[in-house]
Design an enzyme around this catalytic site. Structure first.
Site, PDB file in Angstrom:
ATOM      1  N   GLN A 262       0.821  -1.205   0.000  1.00  0.00           N
ATOM      2  CA  GLN A 262       0.000   0.000   0.000  1.00  0.00           C
ATOM      3  C   GLN A 262       0.856   1.256   0.000  1.00  0.00           C
ATOM      4  OE1 GLN A 262      -2.791  -0.419   3.311  1.00  0.00           O
ATOM      5  NE2 GLN A 262      -4.368  -1.072   1.872  1.00  0.00           N
ATOM      6  N   ASP A 285       4.567   1.865  12.888  1.00  0.00           N
ATOM      7  CA  ASP A 285       3.545   1.429  13.827  1.00  0.00           C
ATOM      8  C   ASP A 285       3.014   2.655  14.572  1.00  0.00           C
ATOM      9  OD1 ASP A 285       2.580   0.425  16.585  1.00  0.00           O
ATOM     10  OD2 ASP A 285       2.860  -1.446  15.481  1.00  0.00           O
ATOM     11  N   GLU A 303     -11.226   2.650   9.487  1.00  0.00           N
ATOM     12  CA  GLU A 303     -11.300   1.201   9.667  1.00  0.00           C
ATOM     13  C   GLU A 303      -9.941   0.580   9.965  1.00  0.00           C
ATOM     14  OE1 GLU A 303     -13.801  -0.662   6.667  1.00  0.00           O
ATOM     15  OE2 GLU A 303     -15.192   1.015   6.749  1.00  0.00           O
TER      16      GLU A 303
END
Length: 449
Positions: A262, A285, A303
């Site tokens: 991505q 992260d 999401e």
């Protein structure tokens, strides 16, 4: 911790667990007998039709059709592995349904009561626990994300629209105030269900789906107050559409992801849109953000909280709280489940965990409110519930995915993969269509802001 790209570690494999053979023996026989009795009793209360082959015996009160091609295997798998076995029996072809989502929607609406209450109390004893290697720790999270999102950008492009948005769209419908219960958000709205729409050729892009995805993003940006000069943090880049739209408003954007695939395509899309100078994409992260010392006027996430894991919700929202500048706002889109079901299923290992999203777990809105009130200065100020819009989004994705079967196979995936993903998309659609799952845009501010 900023992570390095490592293509050697990101093998582009299908990542499917092997479908285990059922071991013969007394345990399998006894558990199959129990599953047969429970399943038939549950079906007898549902508006479905189940046909066992080759006998032709029928169960249910009439409705969407399920065919048990190999009943003995079906009951054995369900008896040994519960809902995971139910899904795996579909993968092996032990059962089928022409309208898979339609069939699954019926039991999904009664999920809390399908199993007798005395047996539900034994759930913790028989339900497998989430494997330790799937817990969403810093050490595990990138592997969890890669399992799904690093499959292939070309795969996702086959069934998503041109925005490459892999989250619920918001179709052009009215909204209404939700019924207010104890603890309800004051500004709680519900989106009117969209009308289903079928294009004669599902392999083509649907302009209204792209428009609906854009509407979803623009509303989130509005809720977070993103305008020219806003410093935006996005947790979970996707393929860059939200970052592009924020930059188009004149914002500067720091967007983080754990997906190598991505990240690379997002950077390409951002550069092609002319915003490489406004958007920084980083493999990171979310827990590493606090150490950077940076603060942001708006934090957005679509999401992503579903991948955090219930043990880390406090860490996730605490991190957002620490990096949010005074007067800042937060807008996230989150898939949720009812609070009682969340408590009943917390820590369990599901078919979705095993085959699609390792380590994933859905919060309830109540749990999010409790965590933010108890562990942060963030306060939930607005909610737009739009679960029916996710059901329609998933229906379109599934229809397009199946229409692109040959193209999926041409990418190197096999028929089992196609069956896994059809079940995943239909299973998810059923969750939202039945109301068992919901998705909301949630807005947060501070009491002093």
């Amino acid at each position: 911790m900023t992570l390095e790209k490592n293509h050697d570690q990101q093998e582009r494999t299908q990542g499917m667990p092997a479908l285990e053979q059922l071991p013969p023996g007394p345990r399998t026989a006894v558990s199959a007998a129990v599953a047969r009795r429970l399943f038939r009793a549950a079906v007898a209360r549902l508006d479905v039709t189940v046909v066992e082959e080759p006998s032709g015996r029928c169960y249910g009160r009439g409705g969407p059709l399920m065919r048990l091609h190999r009943p003995e295997e079906f009951y054995a798998r369900v008896g040994r592995d519960g809902l995971i076995g139910f899904g795996e029996a579909y993968l092996t072809g032990a059962w089928d349904a022409e309208d898979l989502a339609g069939f699954l929607t019926v039991p999904a609406a009664r999920m809390a009561t399908l199993v007798p209450e005395p047996l539900q109390r034994l759930r913790a004893l028989v339900t497998p626990r989430l494997p330790s290697h799937q817990r969403s720790t810093e050490a595990n999270s990138q592997a969890n994300v890669a399992h799904h999102y690093d499959l292939s950008n070309d795969l996702f492009a086959l069934f998503l629209d041109e925005t490459l948005a892999y989250s619920s769209a918001l179709f052009d419908t009215s909204v209404r105030p939700a019924a207010q219960g104890p603890g309800s958000v004051a500004d709680h709205l519900v989106a009117t269900p969209p009308e289903p729409s079928d294009d004669p050729d599902p392999t083509l892009h649907h302009p209204d789906l792209a428009e609906a995805q854009g509407r979803k993003f623009e509303r989130l940006l509005d809720e977070a107050g993103v305008t020219a000069g806003t410093r935006v943090l996005e947790i979970g880049t996707g393929w860059g559409e939200l970052a592009i739209r924020a930059a188009r408003r004149g914002a500067t954007v720091h967007t983080i992801t754990l997906s190598v695939e991505q990240l690379e395509l997002a950077e390409e899309r951002i550069a092609a849109a002319g915003f490489a100078d406004r958007v920084r994409v980083e493999l990171m992260d979310y827990r590493a953000l606090a150490a950077t010392g940076a603060t942001y006027d708006a934090v957005l996430s679509v999401e992503m909280v579903e991948a955090v894991g219930h043990e880390f919700w406090g860490t996730y929202f605490g991190t957002i709280d620490r990096v949010l500048a005074p007067g800042g706002r937060v807008a996230i889109q989150a898939i949720t489940m009812p609070h009682d079901r969340m408590l009943a299923t917390r820590g369990g290992h599901t078919w979705i965990n095993k085959y699609i999203f390792p380590g994933g777990f859905l919060p309830s809105v109540e749990a999010i409110d409790q965590v933010t009130r108890g562990e942060t200065t963030l306060r939930l100020t607005g909610q737009l519930a739009m679960g029916s819009h996710y059901a329609e989004t998933l229906r379109r994705w599934d229809r397009r995915f199946l229409a692109q079967r040959d193209a999926v196979l041409a990418l190197g995936f096999d028929d089992l993969f196609v069956r896994v993903w059809h079940f995943y998309l239909a299973y998810s659609q059923a969750g939202f269509a039945s109301g068992y799952l919901d998705v909301s845009q949630l807005t947060f501010g501070r009491e002093d802001g």
